[in-house]
Design an enzyme around this catalytic site. Structure first.
Site, PDB file in Angstrom:
ATOM      1  N   GLY A 133      52.719  75.257  24.547  1.00 26.41           N
ATOM      2  CA  GLY A 133      52.013  74.445  23.564  1.00 26.41           C
ATOM      3  C   GLY A 133      51.006  73.463  24.125  1.00 26.41           C
ATOM      4  O   GLY A 133      50.744  72.427  23.505  1.00 26.41           O
ATOM      5  N   THR A 134      50.385  73.797  25.275  1.00 23.57           N
ATOM      6  CA  THR A 134      49.377  72.854  25.786  1.00 23.57           C
ATOM      7  C   THR A 134      48.136  72.831  24.885  1.00 23.57           C
ATOM      8  O   THR A 134      47.492  71.784  24.753  1.00 23.57           O
ATOM      9  CB  THR A 134      48.954  73.182  27.237  1.00 23.57           C
ATOM     10  OG1 THR A 134      48.311  74.442  27.275  1.00 23.57           O
ATOM     11  CG2 THR A 134      50.132  73.157  28.180  1.00 23.57           C
ATOM     12  N   ASN A 135      47.825  73.959  24.246  1.00 26.97           N
ATOM     13  CA  ASN A 135      46.692  73.942  23.310  1.00 26.97           C
ATOM     14  C   ASN A 135      47.033  73.154  22.054  1.00 26.97           C
ATOM     15  O   ASN A 135      46.171  72.467  21.495  1.00 26.97           O
ATOM     16  CB  ASN A 135      46.262  75.374  22.966  1.00 26.97           C
ATOM     17  CG  ASN A 135      45.365  75.955  24.038  1.00 26.97           C
ATOM     18  OD1 ASN A 135      44.207  75.573  24.168  1.00 26.97           O
ATOM     19  ND2 ASN A 135      45.917  76.860  24.843  1.00 26.97           N
ATOM     20  N   MET A 173      52.132  84.590  20.152  1.00 24.10           N
ATOM     21  CA  MET A 173      52.250  85.903  20.778  1.00 24.10           C
ATOM     22  C   MET A 173      52.663  87.030  19.826  1.00 24.10           C
ATOM     23  O   MET A 173      52.898  88.144  20.261  1.00 24.10           O
ATOM     24  CB  MET A 173      53.229  85.825  21.957  1.00 24.10           C
ATOM     25  CG  MET A 173      52.770  84.862  23.048  1.00 24.10           C
ATOM     26  SD  MET A 173      51.106  85.222  23.659  1.00 24.10           S
ATOM     27  CE  MET A 173      50.796  83.815  24.726  1.00 24.10           C
ATOM     28  N   LEU A 185      49.489  89.246  14.087  1.00 28.34           N
ATOM     29  CA  LEU A 185      49.631  89.023  12.641  1.00 28.34           C
ATOM     30  C   LEU A 185      49.431  90.328  11.873  1.00 28.34           C
ATOM     31  O   LEU A 185      48.530  91.114  12.209  1.00 28.34           O
ATOM     32  CB  LEU A 185      48.601  87.988  12.167  1.00 28.34           C
ATOM     33  CG  LEU A 185      48.857  86.541  12.572  1.00 28.34           C
ATOM     34  CD1 LEU A 185      47.727  85.656  12.048  1.00 28.34           C
ATOM     35  CD2 LEU A 185      50.198  86.033  12.064  1.00 28.34           C
ATOM     36  N   ASN A 235      41.687  81.786  16.656  1.00 31.02           N
ATOM     37  CA  ASN A 235      42.532  82.073  17.826  1.00 31.02           C
ATOM     38  C   ASN A 235      41.822  81.609  19.093  1.00 31.02           C
ATOM     39  O   ASN A 235      40.595  81.646  19.178  1.00 31.02           O
ATOM     40  CB  ASN A 235      42.782  83.590  17.918  1.00 31.02           C
ATOM     41  CG  ASN A 235      43.653  83.973  19.109  1.00 31.02           C
ATOM     42  OD1 ASN A 235      44.693  83.358  19.346  1.00 31.02           O
ATOM     43  ND2 ASN A 235      43.243  84.977  19.861  1.00 31.02           N
ATOM     44  N   HIS A 281      41.624  82.593  23.110  1.00 33.03           N
ATOM     45  CA  HIS A 281      41.988  83.666  24.046  1.00 33.03           C
ATOM     46  C   HIS A 281      41.473  83.303  25.441  1.00 33.03           C
ATOM     47  O   HIS A 281      40.320  82.883  25.583  1.00 33.03           O
ATOM     48  CB  HIS A 281      41.389  85.001  23.580  1.00 33.03           C
ATOM     49  CG  HIS A 281      41.786  86.135  24.470  1.00 33.03           C
ATOM     50  ND1 HIS A 281      43.023  86.735  24.396  1.00 33.03           N
ATOM     51  CD2 HIS A 281      41.132  86.731  25.494  1.00 33.03           C
ATOM     52  CE1 HIS A 281      43.111  87.669  25.321  1.00 33.03           C
ATOM     53  NE2 HIS A 281      41.976  87.691  26.008  1.00 33.03           N
TER      54      HIS A 281
END
Ligand code: GAR
Length: 210
Positions: free
Chosen positions: A12-14, A91, A94, A108, A110
């Protein structure tokens, strides 16, 4: 004010970059209303709790069909009045029905310069392993809208990052996060919430609002 749901699976660093940006007043017209994790042990859930953001855990494997999973996620997001979904290290691919229902409202991040090192099977460290195996001198990150094609939606922003002598996948991953992902993602989310992004086919235009 747009309610943002951030979907996570791991560290969860983003998500943290988004929380920090919100706390610094850098997410214009948006607030993180919900964090949904595909993994009950994700550290991202602790980051959300520390910031007093409501959380939920939804695992694809707890549902028999893609459509049952899609309906449950969709219902949760609508119940919270969500206007933007952000995939931040999420990860689970969807389901197509969800991508269609939320067209141009899912973003998103990437960890490569799409169309390099992307698509099914390219996620997390694997992306950096592939970049190092190819010997590219430049990699980076991409923030894009999500379509039914994995990593195939319209590109919002990209930033190049140099590969250096002696890089390991872990070192390269960290540099790409620091120099690209944690900067691009909050900026793109803020641009979306402030109504600055318009999609023309594959091209996303960024316009200043009056
Ligand atoms: C990030 O590098 C993100 O770009 C990547 O996983 C990492 C998650 O880190 N996402 C993908 O590979 C999606 N295809 P985080 O949990 O610390 O944000």
């Amino acid at each position: 004010m747009i309610n943002i749901a951030v979907l996570v699976s791991g560290g969860g660093t983003n998500l943290q970059a988004l929380i920090d940006a919100q706390q610094a007043g850098r997410i214009e017209n948006g607030r993180i209303a919900l964090v949904v994790s595909s993994n009950p042990d994700a550290y991202a859930l602790e980051r959300a709790a520390k910031a007093s953001i409501p959380t939920a855990v939804l695992r694809r494997r707890d549902f028999d069909t893609p459509s049952a999973y899609s309906d449950a996620l969709d219902a949760l997001l609508r119940e919270k009045g969500v206007g933007l979904i952000v995939l931040a290290g999420f990860m689970t691919v969807l389901p197509d029905s969800l991508c269609r229902a939320w067209e141009n409202r899912i973003i998103n991040v990437h960890p490569s310069l799409i169309p390099s090192f992307c698509g099914e099977g390219f996620y997390g460290l694997r992306v950096h392993e592939a970049a190092l195996a190819k010997g590219v001198k430049v990699t980076g990150a991409t923030v894009h809208f999500v379509s039914e094609v994995v990593d195939g939606g319209a590109i919002i922003a990209q930033k190049a990052v140099c590969v250096e002598d002696g890089d390991t996948p872990e070192i390269l991953q960290r540099r790409v996060m620091e120099q690209a992902e944690w900067i691009l993602l909050p900026q793109a989310v803020s641009d979306f919430c402030a109504g600055r992004l318009t999609v023309h086919g594959a091209w996303v235009a960024r316009t200043e609002k009056e």
